[in-house]
Scaffold this motif. Structure first.
Motif, PDB file in Angstrom:
ATOM      1  N   LYS A  65      -4.222  53.646  28.494  1.00 18.49           N
ATOM      2  CA  LYS A  65      -3.366  54.375  29.425  1.00 18.49           C
ATOM      3  C   LYS A  65      -2.301  55.120  28.640  1.00 18.49           C
ATOM      4  O   LYS A  65      -2.096  54.890  27.452  1.00 18.49           O
ATOM      5  N   ALA A  66      -1.618  56.020  29.317  1.00 17.05           N
ATOM      6  CA  ALA A  66      -0.621  56.833  28.641  1.00 17.05           C
ATOM      7  C   ALA A  66       0.563  55.981  28.215  1.00 17.05           C
ATOM      8  O   ALA A  66       0.847  54.937  28.789  1.00 17.05           O
TER       9      ALA A  66
ATOM     10  N   GLN B   7     -10.996  59.497  31.006  1.00 19.17           N
ATOM     11  CA  GLN B   7      -9.745  58.731  31.061  1.00 19.17           C
ATOM     12  C   GLN B   7      -9.246  58.405  29.663  1.00 19.17           C
ATOM     13  O   GLN B   7      -8.074  58.628  29.344  1.00 19.17           O
ATOM     14  N   ARG B   8     -10.128  57.888  28.801  1.00 12.36           N
ATOM     15  CA  ARG B   8      -9.697  57.461  27.472  1.00 12.36           C
ATOM     16  C   ARG B   8      -9.290  58.642  26.595  1.00 12.36           C
ATOM     17  O   ARG B   8      -8.237  58.612  25.937  1.00 12.36           O
TER      18      ARG B   8
ATOM     19  N   SER C 165      -5.404  59.722  29.442  1.00  8.95           N
ATOM     20  CA  SER C 165      -4.489  58.695  28.932  1.00  8.95           C
ATOM     21  C   SER C 165      -3.547  59.218  27.851  1.00  8.95           C
ATOM     22  O   SER C 165      -2.603  58.528  27.468  1.00  8.95           O
TER      23      SER C 165
END
Length: 408
Positions: free
Chosen positions: A37-38, A271-272, A276
């Protein structure tokens, strides 16, 4: 700018970073490595990135000296180490960041230890990532940053980026703290375990992530000179008055939108590799040629559905999406009229659907006026699908920089 003035400017930037890296110890900041996640701090912005993939098996007691090129300037450098494809925990006991002098040698005094939640060692669970603590000091734009890592226990599937188009270095044993090149006798064209570098730039600065395949990854551009089209784009952004300055290249050679193969599909790694990353304002989507030339039965509607999912997920995350048309590739062995028909239908959607926040027409820029199914020879890297350095520069020049700065 004269050559002498340019050299002086580069030298000044290196000395600035070297001095900054000699500042006091980093303040510890916890970052759980169990989710991709970020970063929690909204001021952090990615300055370099490379998509994670499986890179064979890890080697215990191996060190890597990885050369990466920053885009946006900023302080409080952090790196992200990835064990995304590992099947067991992975420990790094020494990690350093410095500035390249030449080859594997560093600017004297620039090599500084990175810590993880205050410790010099970090163990990353299988499938996870870990962020380093912020490292005080200023990192200039367009700097060849050197990240040196050592793992005492690497084994099983290794994570990294296969086609770096950049020479990095490796050696057996732990030589990460050394600034000289003597021990670093092995070279590698891949980046191991490192998949992102972020900094804290001036207020209001953001980044764009280029999500793509081998064209974005830089195949057919000149190695070690940062001539991928996202590199040219980063240089344009540094000179512009837009607030998007960071560029992360998340291309994977052979990558597809819909199916895993050369790396996880764009849908599975979105997402990765993209959402993120810290400070991302815009996703630049340039994928599809590998789906349609694979003759796997993918239709234009299948590909459009994949684009729509990426657009929807990016918009839900508050990001803009700029889409690029699929370039010509007649002359490549897998080209045929059926694949060309799909390409034309997909490009019509990209140009006219209105579902993207903006469009860059790479097809229009790259194609020959005499045969619009074929790349202009002046831009052709030799295989009729990958642009050369001139083609890469033309692609970057075609991007409307203001389109990268839209608000969601």
């Amino acid at each position: 700018m004269t050559g002498r003035r340019a050299r002086l400017r580069r030298t000044a930037a290196l000395l600035l970073l070297a001095a900054a890296f000699q500042a006091g110890p980093a303040h510890a900041q916890s970052q759980a490595p169990t989710q991709v996640k970020a970063l929690n701090n909204p001021k952090d912005v990615i300055t370099w990135g490379a998509s994670a993939d499986h890179l064979g098996d890890g080697i215990a007691d191996r060190s890597y000296r990885l050369i990466v090129h920053t885009s946006v300037a900023g302080g409080d450098l952090r790196i992200r180490l990835s064990n995304a494809f590992g099947d067991r925990p992975l420990t790094f006991d020494d990690v350093y960041a410095g500035v390249q002098r030449t080859g594997a040698a560093l600017v004297p005094g620039s090599n500084r230890r990175l810590t993880f939640d205050g410790a010099k060692s970090v163990t990353i669970p299988a499938g996870a990532v870990a962020y380093s603590d912020p490292l005080p000091g200023k990192v200039p734009a367009a700097t060849n940053l050197v990240v040196s890592i050592h793992s005492p226990d690497a084994a099983g599937p290794a994570t990294g980026h296969g086609m770096a188009m950049q020479t990095s270095y490796a050696t057996q044993g732990d030589h990460t703290g050394e600034e000289g090149a003597t021990a670093w006798t092995d070279t590698t064209g891949s980046w191991y375990y490192l998949d992102a570098v972020s900094v804290r730039p001036s207020a209001g600065i953001g980044a764009v992530v280029t999500l793509g395949d081998s064209i974005t990854d830089g195949w057919a551009s000149t190695s070690d000179l940062n001539r991928r089209w996202p590199d040219y784009l980063a240089r344009r952004l540094q000179k512009s008055d837009t607030t998007v300055k960071g560029v992360a290249n998340e291309g994977i050679s052979g990558n597809k939108v819909l199916a895993d193969g050369a790396g996880q599909s764009a849908l599975n790694r979105l997402q990765r590799d993209v959402l993120s990353q810290p400070g991302v304002r815009t996703v630049f989507l340039f994928e599809g040629v590998n789906d349609l030339k694979a003759h796997s039965g993918v239709t234009a509607q299948d590909l459009i559905a994949g684009y729509r999912e990426i657009i929807d997920r990016a918009h839900a995350a508050g990001k803009c999406v700029v889409g690029a048309t699929v370039g010509p590739f007649k002359g490549w062995p897998e080209w045929d009229p059926a694949a060309e028909a799909v390409r034309q239908e997909v490009n019509q959607f990209i140009r006219s659907s209105g579902e993207l926040d903006a469009v860059t027409d790479f097809d229009h820029i790259l194609r020959s006026p005499y045969d619009q199914e074929r790349m202009l020879p002046f831009f052709d890297g030799g295989d009729h699908i990958h642009p050369n350095d001139k083609g890469m520069a033309a692609m970057a020049d075609a991007v409307d920089l203001k389109s990268l700065d839209c608000a969601k």
